[in-house]
Design a protein around this motif. Structure first.
Motif, PDB file in Angstrom:
ATOM      1  N   ALA A 226      46.995 -25.454  53.644  1.00 36.08           N
ATOM      2  CA  ALA A 226      47.504 -26.806  53.390  1.00 36.08           C
ATOM      3  C   ALA A 226      48.724 -26.710  52.488  1.00 36.08           C
ATOM      4  O   ALA A 226      48.940 -25.713  51.794  1.00 36.08           O
ATOM      5  CB  ALA A 226      46.431 -27.680  52.744  1.00 36.08           C
ATOM      6  N   SER A 227      49.533 -27.770  52.512  1.00 40.85           N
ATOM      7  CA  SER A 227      50.728 -27.810  51.660  1.00 40.85           C
ATOM      8  C   SER A 227      50.335 -28.060  50.210  1.00 40.85           C
ATOM      9  O   SER A 227      49.286 -28.648  49.928  1.00 40.85           O
ATOM     10  CB  SER A 227      51.676 -28.909  52.142  1.00 40.85           C
ATOM     11  N   GLY A 228      51.175 -27.608  49.305  1.00 38.75           N
ATOM     12  CA  GLY A 228      50.897 -27.800  47.881  1.00 38.75           C
ATOM     13  C   GLY A 228      51.935 -27.105  47.030  1.00 38.75           C
ATOM     14  O   GLY A 228      53.072 -26.861  47.455  1.00 38.75           O
ATOM     15  N   PHE A 229      51.521 -26.767  45.806  1.00 30.80           N
ATOM     16  CA  PHE A 229      52.404 -26.116  44.845  1.00 30.80           C
ATOM     17  C   PHE A 229      51.653 -24.965  44.185  1.00 30.80           C
ATOM     18  O   PHE A 229      50.414 -24.947  44.133  1.00 30.80           O
ATOM     19  CB  PHE A 229      52.876 -27.101  43.776  1.00 30.80           C
ATOM     20  N   TYR A 230      52.423 -24.012  43.663  1.00 33.58           N
ATOM     21  CA  TYR A 230      51.787 -22.888  42.979  1.00 33.58           C
ATOM     22  C   TYR A 230      52.712 -22.404  41.866  1.00 33.58           C
ATOM     23  O   TYR A 230      53.914 -22.680  41.853  1.00 33.58           O
ATOM     24  CB  TYR A 230      51.466 -21.757  43.955  1.00 33.58           C
TER      25      TYR A 230
ATOM     26  N   GLY B 237      51.487 -35.823  36.580  1.00 31.12           N
ATOM     27  CA  GLY B 237      51.780 -34.704  37.480  1.00 31.12           C
ATOM     28  C   GLY B 237      50.707 -34.507  38.525  1.00 31.12           C
ATOM     29  O   GLY B 237      51.000 -34.193  39.682  1.00 31.12           O
ATOM     30  N   ASN B 238      49.434 -34.707  38.153  1.00 29.52           N
ATOM     31  CA  ASN B 238      48.344 -34.576  39.127  1.00 29.52           C
ATOM     32  C   ASN B 238      48.437 -35.654  40.207  1.00 29.52           C
ATOM     33  O   ASN B 238      48.214 -35.390  41.393  1.00 29.52           O
ATOM     34  CB  ASN B 238      46.997 -34.661  38.416  1.00 29.52           C
TER      35      ASN B 238
ATOM     36  N   GLN C  60      49.366 -35.165  44.399  1.00 30.57           N
ATOM     37  CA  GLN C  60      48.648 -35.695  45.552  1.00 30.57           C
ATOM     38  C   GLN C  60      49.607 -36.346  46.548  1.00 30.57           C
ATOM     39  O   GLN C  60      49.414 -36.249  47.761  1.00 30.57           O
ATOM     40  CB  GLN C  60      47.597 -36.712  45.083  1.00 30.57           C
ATOM     41  N   LEU C  61      50.631 -37.023  46.034  1.00 29.69           N
ATOM     42  CA  LEU C  61      51.628 -37.621  46.931  1.00 29.69           C
ATOM     43  C   LEU C  61      52.493 -36.557  47.606  1.00 29.69           C
ATOM     44  O   LEU C  61      52.959 -36.747  48.722  1.00 29.69           O
ATOM     45  CB  LEU C  61      52.540 -38.576  46.147  1.00 29.69           C
ATOM     46  N   ALA C  62      52.711 -35.453  46.906  1.00 30.07           N
ATOM     47  CA  ALA C  62      53.674 -34.458  47.374  1.00 30.07           C
ATOM     48  C   ALA C  62      53.064 -33.416  48.290  1.00 30.07           C
ATOM     49  O   ALA C  62      53.774 -32.514  48.732  1.00 30.07           O
ATOM     50  CB  ALA C  62      54.308 -33.758  46.173  1.00 30.07           C
ATOM     51  N   ILE C  63      51.781 -33.529  48.605  1.00 29.79           N
ATOM     52  CA  ILE C  63      51.147 -32.503  49.431  1.00 29.79           C
ATOM     53  C   ILE C  63      51.776 -32.451  50.815  1.00 29.79           C
ATOM     54  O   ILE C  63      52.019 -31.375  51.371  1.00 29.79           O
ATOM     55  CB  ILE C  63      49.627 -32.764  49.519  1.00 29.79           C
TER      56      ILE C  63
ATOM     57  N   ALA D 282      58.965 -42.177  43.607  1.00 31.11           N
ATOM     58  CA  ALA D 282      57.695 -41.784  44.216  1.00 31.11           C
ATOM     59  C   ALA D 282      56.719 -42.937  44.321  1.00 31.11           C
ATOM     60  O   ALA D 282      55.823 -42.926  45.168  1.00 31.11           O
ATOM     61  CB  ALA D 282      57.064 -40.642  43.411  1.00 31.11           C
ATOM     62  N   LEU D 283      56.869 -43.958  43.471  1.00 29.00           N
ATOM     63  CA  LEU D 283      55.947 -45.094  43.515  1.00 29.00           C
ATOM     64  C   LEU D 283      56.145 -45.876  44.810  1.00 29.00           C
ATOM     65  O   LEU D 283      57.271 -46.161  45.204  1.00 29.00           O
ATOM     66  CB  LEU D 283      56.182 -46.017  42.314  1.00 29.00           C
ATOM     67  N   PRO D 284      55.046 -46.249  45.501  1.00 29.06           N
ATOM     68  CA  PRO D 284      55.193 -47.068  46.715  1.00 29.06           C
ATOM     69  C   PRO D 284      55.650 -48.468  46.374  1.00 29.06           C
ATOM     70  O   PRO D 284      55.399 -48.981  45.278  1.00 29.06           O
ATOM     71  CB  PRO D 284      53.777 -47.061  47.309  1.00 29.06           C
TER      72      PRO D 284
END
Length: 745
Positions: free
Chosen positions: A250-254, A670-671, A675-678, A715-717
């Motif tokens: 899955a997409s994400g960050f590391y 950031g958390n 979730q939005l950036a996945i 980023a806010l809808p």
């Protein structure tokens, strides 16, 4: 004379062609030189295209038109006598002397133009091309520009993983750095791409690939780990450094974390992991109607042509065909799997598959129906993606249906005489035609008139499906003239003969047939006019009825129109002429019934068990009404991000200093942003890095605050509420229109 002009045109085309050839030679030499310097094919190709356009613009071959060609020949061919321009003028406009000169010039040019070469620098362009190629080959052998090639082939290879201390206190010891980093992406075997090695930490690969990281530090480190969205994966020590492996699901960050020998913790920036999904195959059926009908005498073949594509390769594909036999509860289904005419090779990304479906070979009979669709699988592992097309139908028409009947002495026909089916009307009409010689004229006319009334009743019944709540319209006032030779002597007393033999309820009692819903309302000036009248879809209008789709409405309208003609001839005591119209009306009715059928697979249903002791007792003592009261609390979405935006505004204005509690707030923000950036890691990567630098006390400055605040706001809808909206439209039609658009609550 025309021969001379033809040679002039050929000379002009040669001149233009040589100019284009010069531009191509110059561009080819420059492109090969750039290829040897950069060692990149696509860069050389782009250079070649741009150079060709540049030199063509400089040479301007289109300027070598007939006028320029004529001027050049006049200046370089003495035999032309500066008269080449006569070849370009119409012959009718020339004098006799000019025509003679034109003929002379044409003869001379026919002899001379083949030996004259247009002006060009083709040799010079060829030498320049050879020089550029030789120079590029020398640069390549001597490796004079190695940095350019590495930069273009690996544009992001210089991005090294940098580490900062997580402690806000200044670290006296030096920060360990990476001497060498290597990232290898191993693609799944079914994709057939092997593996790719890169040093770019931002990774984009197909889901299911395996990522290998190898890091070599310039100093000793303790407990290095890979942090993937909060999941810590320890790195294994190797001969030259540390390594770790992770399947990309899955997409994400590391990021990476470790400690030095003094116990200080260090962390890297955030990097993106983007998993590209393996999409299911796409199926397209070409040139086939969704419903196909065959008569019994037709050649029952369905030509199926389709294209099947997949992003990485097709595994298999076939046709699922289901034959339906019978009607009602006695219906039976038989399902078969049919292969295409072409063999499907595994791994093919695009195929064109065809199949001829023979309904006779499928053992279909009159009234049977065929439902078929295409199913395709790709090679994804461990579970294949599957796709299926829409369902298509093929039907063999059943023109003869069975009707339930009993002997006259064994039962009573409960069907009213004034409502018969179209098939029953056909049978009665044929019987009337057969009995005509043996019955009296009065009985014949009476029975024909009764059948006309029955046809009218059936027409009104079907008219309800078109939105008719009463008889749609009066019969046409003009009746088509009878054929010549027929003897129709109607006197004044015979003009109303059908009325004499009509049913009693044919006129006043007509409301017994179709329930009357429409009532006349007199319009008065006191009634307000409906402002939306012109914009509404009026179901009372027969032409705007939406009980059927457009194609079915058209067929039903045709059937009703044909019933008019059938009734007309029955009223005129001409059942022979009415019979073809009745058959045509029956044809449309059968097509409408078949088109409206929907095939679904049968599923089982197990009803709940019934307690035999309480069955049929009528006791409702233990039966209670069901009611439920529940209070739910709705959490505000992205609350941490909104609070972080407000807090950043205070920090930007300099109202307060950064507090330790702010670290928790920015961590929560950031958390939520993660979730939005996945789904799209690259879009929010910079904002997440800015948040992380604020947490680590390495980016607590005005510039970073503004950058992070702008990213969080984007980023806010968008909120559906419109604060401060006012009703500014006072016109009634505009207010109703805006209300429909949900501008107001």
């Amino acid at each position: 004379m025309e021969q001379g002009k033809l040679h002039l045109v050929k000379f002009q085309k040669r001149w233009q062609l040589l100019s284009y050839a010069e531009a191509v030679l110059y561009a080819l030499g420059i492109a090969v030189l750039c290829y040897f310097i950069t060692e990149t094919v696509w860069f050389g190709l782009v250079t070649f295209i741009m150079s060709v356009l540049l030199f063509v613009f400089m040479k301007k071959p289109w300027k070598h038109n007939l006028n320029a060609t004529s001027s050049y020949i006049d200046a370089h061919v003495s035999e032309a006598s500066f008269s080449t321009g006569l070849l370009l003028q119409p012959e009718d406009n020339l004098s006799n002397l000019a025509k003679l000169q034109r003929y002379k010039v044409s003869e001379e040019l026919t002899k001379r133009l083949g030996d004259i070469s247009p002006p060009n620098a083709l040799k010079q362009a060829f030498l320049v091309m050879l020089g550029c190629i030789s120079l590029g080959f020398i640069f390549h052998k001597l490796a004079i520009f190695p940095g350019v090639a590495n930069e273009l082939n690996n544009p992001k290879n210089t991005e090294q993983i940098q580490f900062v201390a997580t402690d806000s206190v200044q670290v006296k010891s030096s920060v360990p750095a990476i001497e060498q980093q290597e990232i290898r992406v191993v693609y799944p075997s079914y994709i057939r791409l092997g593996s790719k090695t890169t040093t770019d930490p931002n990774i984009k690969a197909v889901a299911g690939a395996k990522i290998h990281w190898k890091l070599q530090f310039d100093a000793a480190v303790v407990a290095p780990v890979l942090d993937v969205m909060g999941e810590l994966i320890p790195m294994q020590k190797s001969e030259t450094g540390y390594q770790v492996q992770l399947p990309l699901t899955a997409s994400g960050f590391y990021s990476f974390k470790f400690q030095n020998e003094e116990g200080t913790e260090f962390t890297s920036d955030l990097f993106s992991l983007e998993a590209v999904a393996d999409n299911p195959p796409e199926i397209e059926i070409l040139g086939l109607e969704q419903y196909t009908y065959f008569d019994f005498s037709d050649k029952k073949l369905v030509e199926l042509q389709s294209t099947i594509t997949d992003d990485f390769g097709i595994d298999e594909s076939y046709i699922i065909a289901t034959v339906s036999k019978g009607t009602g509860e006695s219906v039976k289904f038989r399902e078969e799997k049919l292969n295409f005419k072409e063999a499907i090779s595994k791994g093919t990304k695009s195929i064109r598959a065809t199949k001829t479906l023979d309904l006779n070979a499928l053992k279909m009979e009159v009234g049977d129906e065929l439902y078929f669709y295409i199913e395709a699988f790709d090679e994804k592992q461990p579970k294949r993606n599957v796709a299926r097309s829409e369902t298509y139908f093929a039907v063999i028409k059943d023109t003869v249906g069975e009707q339930f009947g009993v002997e006259g002495t064994l039962g009573v026909d409960q069907m009213p005489d004034y409502f018969r089916s179209q098939r029953q009307l056909i049978i009665d009409t044929e019987k009337l035609i057969k009995d005509k010689p043996s019955i009296s004229i009065q009985e014949f006319k009476s029975r024909s008139n009764e059948l006309g009334f029955d046809q009218k009743a059936l027409r009104l019944k079907y008219g309800q499906f078109m939105g008719d709540e009463s008889e749609m319209e009066e019969a046409p006032a003009v009746i088509e003239s009878h054929e010549e030779g027929e003897d129709h002597d109607h006197t004044e007393d015979q003009e109303n003969i059908p009325k004499e033999f009509m049913h009693d309820h044919d006129g006043d009692n007509e409301h017994n047939l179709v329930e009357q819903h429409g009532h006349e309302h007199e319009e008065t000036s006191e009634e307000p006019e409906d402002p939306l009248h012109d914009y509404l879809h009026n179901h009372d209008d027969p032409e705007e009825s939406t009980l059927f789709e457009e194609s079915l409405k058209t067929k039903l309208r045709k059937a009703l129109s044909i019933m008019w003609d059938a009734e007309l001839h029955l009223r005129l005591y001409e059942p022979e002429k009415s019979l073809p119209f009745q058959y045509e009306a029956l044809k449309y009715i059968q097509e409408i019934k078949n088109s409206a059928r929907i095939y679904v697979h049968r599923i089982g249903f197990d009803p709940p068990p019934i307690k035999e002791d309480s069955r049929l007792t009528g006791k409702i003592k233990d039966i209670k009404n069901y009611s439920k009261n529940e209070t739910t609390s709705a959490d505000l979405p992205f609350e941490a991000i909104k609070n972080a935006v407000n807090r950043l505004e205070q920090l930007v204005q300099g109202e307060e200093e950064f507090k330790e509690d702010d670290t928790i707030l920015f961590t929560s923000a950031g958390n939520e942003l993660a979730q939005l950036a996945i789904e799209n890691p690259g879009k929010y990567l910079q904002v997440l890095q800015g948040l992380k630098s604020i947490e680590n006390n390495t980016g607590r400055n005005l510039e970073n605050y503004r950058l992070v605040q702008k990213g969080l706001l984007l980023a806010l809808p968008s909120t559906p509420q419109v604060p401060g909206s006012e009703k500014v439209y006072t016109d009634e039609i505009n207010s109703l229109f805006l209300k429909q658009l949900e501008v107001y609550d």
